[in-house]
Design a protein around this motif. Structure first.
Motif, PDB file in Angstrom:
ATOM      1  N   VAL A   1       5.921  -8.400  18.073  1.00 32.57           N
ATOM      2  CA  VAL A   1       5.327  -7.282  17.337  1.00 32.57           C
ATOM      3  C   VAL A   1       5.093  -7.781  15.921  1.00 32.57           C
ATOM      4  O   VAL A   1       6.026  -8.186  15.224  1.00 32.57           O
ATOM      5  CB  VAL A   1       6.253  -6.055  17.326  1.00 32.57           C
ATOM      6  N   PHE A   2       3.832  -7.788  15.503  1.00 34.51           N
ATOM      7  CA  PHE A   2       3.448  -8.247  14.168  1.00 34.51           C
ATOM      8  C   PHE A   2       3.059  -7.026  13.356  1.00 34.51           C
ATOM      9  O   PHE A   2       2.163  -6.274  13.742  1.00 34.51           O
ATOM     10  CB  PHE A   2       2.277  -9.224  14.271  1.00 34.51           C
ATOM     11  N   ARG A   3       3.742  -6.824  12.268  1.00 33.29           N
ATOM     12  CA  ARG A   3       3.527  -5.639  11.428  1.00 33.29           C
ATOM     13  C   ARG A   3       2.685  -6.010  10.216  1.00 33.29           C
ATOM     14  O   ARG A   3       3.082  -6.863   9.419  1.00 33.29           O
ATOM     15  CB  ARG A   3       4.879  -5.061  11.005  1.00 33.29           C
ATOM     16  N   VAL A   4       1.531  -5.376  10.084  1.00 36.00           N
ATOM     17  CA  VAL A   4       0.607  -5.630   8.980  1.00 36.00           C
ATOM     18  C   VAL A   4       0.593  -4.419   8.069  1.00 36.00           C
ATOM     19  O   VAL A   4       0.214  -3.315   8.492  1.00 36.00           O
ATOM     20  CB  VAL A   4      -0.822  -5.914   9.496  1.00 36.00           C
ATOM     21  N   GLY A   5       1.021  -4.610   6.832  1.00 32.00           N
ATOM     22  CA  GLY A   5       1.122  -3.495   5.909  1.00 32.00           C
ATOM     23  C   GLY A   5       0.026  -3.496   4.858  1.00 32.00           C
ATOM     24  O   GLY A   5      -1.105  -3.935   5.092  1.00 32.00           O
ATOM     25  N   ASN A   6       0.386  -3.023   3.684  1.00 33.18           N
ATOM     26  CA  ASN A   6      -0.552  -2.922   2.576  1.00 33.18           C
ATOM     27  C   ASN A   6      -0.151  -3.910   1.489  1.00 33.18           C
ATOM     28  O   ASN A   6       0.843  -4.624   1.619  1.00 33.18           O
ATOM     29  CB  ASN A   6      -0.568  -1.487   2.044  1.00 33.18           C
ATOM     30  N   THR A   7      -0.909  -3.967   0.425  1.00 35.03           N
ATOM     31  CA  THR A   7      -0.650  -4.959  -0.630  1.00 35.03           C
ATOM     32  C   THR A   7       0.295  -4.458  -1.709  1.00 35.03           C
ATOM     33  O   THR A   7       0.646  -5.222  -2.612  1.00 35.03           O
ATOM     34  CB  THR A   7      -1.975  -5.389  -1.290  1.00 35.03           C
ATOM     35  N   GLU A   8       0.737  -3.214  -1.619  1.00 33.16           N
ATOM     36  CA  GLU A   8       1.522  -2.614  -2.695  1.00 33.16           C
ATOM     37  C   GLU A   8       3.007  -2.478  -2.384  1.00 33.16           C
ATOM     38  O   GLU A   8       3.849  -2.558  -3.275  1.00 33.16           O
ATOM     39  CB  GLU A   8       0.953  -1.230  -3.042  1.00 33.16           C
ATOM     40  N   THR A   9       3.338  -2.262  -1.125  1.00 32.00           N
ATOM     41  CA  THR A   9       4.723  -1.946  -0.780  1.00 32.00           C
ATOM     42  C   THR A   9       5.080  -2.471   0.603  1.00 32.00           C
ATOM     43  O   THR A   9       4.201  -2.651   1.452  1.00 32.00           O
ATOM     44  CB  THR A   9       4.953  -0.418  -0.814  1.00 32.00           C
ATOM     45  N   ARG A  10       6.369  -2.707   0.831  1.00 34.41           N
ATOM     46  CA  ARG A  10       6.851  -3.153   2.139  1.00 34.41           C
ATOM     47  C   ARG A  10       6.884  -2.021   3.157  1.00 34.41           C
ATOM     48  O   ARG A  10       7.080  -2.253   4.347  1.00 34.41           O
ATOM     49  CB  ARG A  10       8.258  -3.745   2.012  1.00 34.41           C
ATOM     50  N   THR A  11       6.727  -0.811   2.697  1.00 33.35           N
ATOM     51  CA  THR A  11       6.850   0.352   3.576  1.00 33.35           C
ATOM     52  C   THR A  11       5.481   0.805   4.064  1.00 33.35           C
ATOM     53  O   THR A  11       4.470   0.139   3.849  1.00 33.35           O
ATOM     54  CB  THR A  11       7.566   1.489   2.832  1.00 33.35           C
ATOM     55  N   ARG A  12       5.449   1.933   4.736  1.00 33.78           N
ATOM     56  CA  ARG A  12       4.185   2.457   5.249  1.00 33.78           C
ATOM     57  C   ARG A  12       3.184   2.684   4.127  1.00 33.78           C
ATOM     58  O   ARG A  12       3.591   2.904   2.990  1.00 33.78           O
ATOM     59  CB  ARG A  12       4.446   3.782   5.992  1.00 33.78           C
ATOM     60  N   PRO A  13       1.882   2.642   4.451  1.00 36.42           N
ATOM     61  CA  PRO A  13       1.316   2.520   5.797  1.00 36.42           C
ATOM     62  C   PRO A  13       1.287   1.073   6.307  1.00 36.42           C
ATOM     63  O   PRO A  13       1.075   0.143   5.536  1.00 36.42           O
ATOM     64  CB  PRO A  13      -0.113   3.051   5.615  1.00 36.42           C
ATOM     65  N   TYR A  14       1.520   0.922   7.590  1.00 39.21           N
ATOM     66  CA  TYR A  14       1.370  -0.372   8.239  1.00 39.21           C
ATOM     67  C   TYR A  14       0.912  -0.163   9.677  1.00 39.21           C
ATOM     68  O   TYR A  14       0.955   0.951  10.208  1.00 39.21           O
ATOM     69  CB  TYR A  14       2.656  -1.195   8.181  1.00 39.21           C
ATOM     70  N   THR A  15       0.459  -1.256  10.293  1.00 34.36           N
ATOM     71  CA  THR A  15      -0.020  -1.234  11.674  1.00 34.36           C
ATOM     72  C   THR A  15       0.736  -2.291  12.467  1.00 34.36           C
ATOM     73  O   THR A  15       0.877  -3.428  12.002  1.00 34.36           O
ATOM     74  CB  THR A  15      -1.530  -1.531  11.736  1.00 34.36           C
ATOM     75  N   ASP A  16       1.229  -1.936  13.640  1.00 34.77           N
ATOM     76  CA  ASP A  16       1.895  -2.897  14.518  1.00 34.77           C
ATOM     77  C   ASP A  16       0.900  -3.433  15.545  1.00 34.77           C
ATOM     78  O   ASP A  16       0.180  -2.662  16.194  1.00 34.77           O
ATOM     79  CB  ASP A  16       3.072  -2.243  15.235  1.00 34.77           C
ATOM     80  N   VAL A  17       0.890  -4.746  15.674  1.00 39.00           N
ATOM     81  CA  VAL A  17      -0.018  -5.434  16.594  1.00 39.00           C
ATOM     82  C   VAL A  17       0.812  -6.347  17.485  1.00 39.00           C
ATOM     83  O   VAL A  17       1.745  -7.007  17.008  1.00 39.00           O
ATOM     84  CB  VAL A  17      -1.042  -6.293  15.811  1.00 39.00           C
ATOM     85  N   GLU A  18       0.507  -6.401  18.764  1.00 36.26           N
ATOM     86  CA  GLU A  18       1.179  -7.355  19.647  1.00 36.26           C
ATOM     87  C   GLU A  18       0.413  -8.682  19.607  1.00 36.26           C
ATOM     88  O   GLU A  18      -0.786  -8.717  19.912  1.00 36.26           O
ATOM     89  CB  GLU A  18       1.243  -6.831  21.080  1.00 36.26           C
ATOM     90  N   LEU A  19       1.118  -9.741  19.217  1.00 35.89           N
ATOM     91  CA  LEU A  19       0.538 -11.079  19.248  1.00 35.89           C
ATOM     92  C   LEU A  19       1.092 -11.815  20.448  1.00 35.89           C
ATOM     93  O   LEU A  19       2.306 -12.003  20.578  1.00 35.89           O
ATOM     94  CB  LEU A  19       0.862 -11.837  17.960  1.00 35.89           C
ATOM     95  N   CYS A  20       0.192 -12.239  21.321  1.00 37.75           N
ATOM     96  CA  CYS A  20       0.568 -12.950  22.545  1.00 37.75           C
ATOM     97  C   CYS A  20       0.285 -14.437  22.391  1.00 37.75           C
ATOM     98  O   CYS A  20      -0.351 -14.876  21.427  1.00 37.75           O
ATOM     99  CB  CYS A  20      -0.210 -12.384  23.729  1.00 37.75           C
TER     100      CYS A  20
END
Length: 222
Positions: free
Chosen positions: A152-171
């Motif tokens: 599970v690869f979590r891609v967030g924003n440039t300002e904070t470690r918290t939300r908003p972010y998107t989880d993507v499955e990398l195979c």
């Protein structure tokens, strides 16, 4: 048995592209072989120790430049003092093809000249906290290749470690490129799905992640 449905490439955030199944099976096997050789030295794979005393759960080996928190050096003064393996030309070509696959821009791809790779190995318990790749002096994209177990690869924003972010499955075989407005987005790996990899890659278990970068440093490290 139903045929597998192709997973389309998609832009997760502006400049952040996921291209599934980008590496061929032969390329995956060749990369596993190369990474296994680099893992033995001259600077061997290790758990990186952080300045405050913590130890990263992933194991890392570097090519081209040695990364230690939070800078690049030619010699691995925090390991054995030796210089890491040279960054090979074939990886430059692979990085350029990756940028072309993500952005479809031939000129942008040809300008891309990575000079280092951080190679991280995740066992089933390893994680990567949310962080920015900001030790480079170049805004050029980071090219990430995955082999082995799905994560599970979590891609967030440039300002904070918290939300908003998107989880993507990398195979295994997937390409992910962080560039443009998302070049300095926070990202991390909260989970590895054990036993989901293909042993035909030569990797019996775990996840191998190869991230190519442009340091922006000259040969003297300045």
């Amino acid at each position: 048995m139903d045929a597998l449905i192709p997973r389309p490439a998609r832009e997760i955030a502006p400049g952040a592209w996921h291209v599934p199944d980008w590496l061929t099976p032969a390329q995956r096997r060749a990369l596993v072989t190369a990474c296994r050789a680099w893992a033995t030295g001259p600077v061997p794979i290790r758990h990186t120790r952080l300045p405050r005393g913590g130890v990263m759960s992933v194991r890392t080996v570097c090519v081209g430049w040695h990364w230690q928190p939070y800078r690049y050096t030619r010699t691995a003064d925090d390991v054995n003092g030796l210089r890491v393996a040279e960054f090979p030309d074939w990886m430059v070509r692979l990085g350029r093809r990756a940028v072309l696959a993500a952005y479809g821009d031939e000129a942008r791809a040809q300008e891309y000249t990575p000079d280092t790779a951080l190679i991280n190995f995740y066992d089933g318990q390893a994680r990567m906290g949310m962080h920015q790749d900001k030790d480079e002096r170049s805004p050029a994209p980071v090219v990430s290749l995955s082999i082995g177990d799905t994560c599970v690869f979590r891609v967030g924003n440039t300002e904070t470690r918290t939300r908003p972010y998107t989880d993507v499955e990398l195979c295994s075989g997937d390409l992910f490129v962080l560039g443009g407005p998302s070049r300095f987005a926070y990202h991390g790996v909260p989970k590895v799905r054990e036993g989901t990899g293909d042993p035909d890659t030569g990797l019996a278990s775990g996840r191998l992640n190869i991230t190519m970068r442009v340091t922006g440093l000259d040969r003297t490290g300045k």
